[in-house]
Design a protein around this motif. Sequence first.
Motif, short mmCIF file in Angstrom:
data_model
loop_
_atom_site.label_atom_id
_atom_site.label_comp_id
_atom_site.label_asym_id
_atom_site.label_seq_id
_atom_site.Cartn_x
_atom_site.Cartn_y
_atom_site.Cartn_z
N SER A 163 0.82 -1.21 0.00
CA SER A 163 0.00 0.00 0.00
C SER A 163 0.86 1.26 0.00
N PRO A 164 0.49 2.27 -0.78
CA PRO A 164 1.25 3.53 -0.75
C PRO A 164 1.18 4.20 0.62
N TRP A 165 0.11 3.95 1.40
CA TRP A 165 0.00 4.57 2.72
C TRP A 165 1.02 4.02 3.71
N ALA A 166 1.70 2.92 3.35
CA ALA A 166 2.77 2.41 4.20
C ALA A 166 3.85 3.47 4.40
N ASP A 167 4.10 4.28 3.38
CA ASP A 167 5.11 5.33 3.50
C ASP A 167 4.73 6.36 4.57
#
Length: 220
Positions: A163-167
């Motif tokens: 997921s991009p929200w991991a960043d």
Amino acid sequence: MKGKTTRTPRTKPWHPLAWQTQSLLLAYPDDRPGPRLDLARRAAAALPCEISDPLLRFILHTERTSADVLAAAYVETFDHRKRCCPYLTYYAHGDTRRRGVALLRLKQTYTAAGWRLVDDELPDHLAVVLEFAATDPAAGARLLTEHRAGLELMRLALADDGSPWADVLVSVSATLPPLTGDDRKAVMRLAAQGPPEEQVGLDPYAQTQFLPDPVVGGPR
């Protein structure tokens, strides 16, 4: 035997800016992200690289993704996957009576600090906790530290899903002290056991507005 006391980490002058930026990026994506992303990029530029770099990666991804695709991904990630749940008290208490008490105490913490939620906001959504931390860094740092195991499990789940929200979660973790042995054990235990099972009798302690709607991702 005395219980473990959670030590509030020292905050730095840039912590409020970091937490406000992270909160902004964890909110439900709107259909006109340009101004929000421009603000987040300018804020990130003033932060240490370990905080800013993952935020800038997420901002770049958001700019390259259409608003409807990003919104659908947000709902799929945060509303339909319990292991990516953005409601921090869920990790420690599940949907149990104890979670109702934790939610009430969290709201009381906000009220005591002179901070009020709007009607459709839940007090334990990570974006809300981060926004509060930006306005009251000492109290906010304490809350984030108390929910560190859940935060780390959420970060790992998002990373596993690609997921991009991991960043954004990487950036949040970088604002907190390194995990100690006890903290690491708590994360491993939570990963192995999961949140407590659902119990009867939640209603007297958790008002309806404190319970997450499974099809609503959070602050919008």
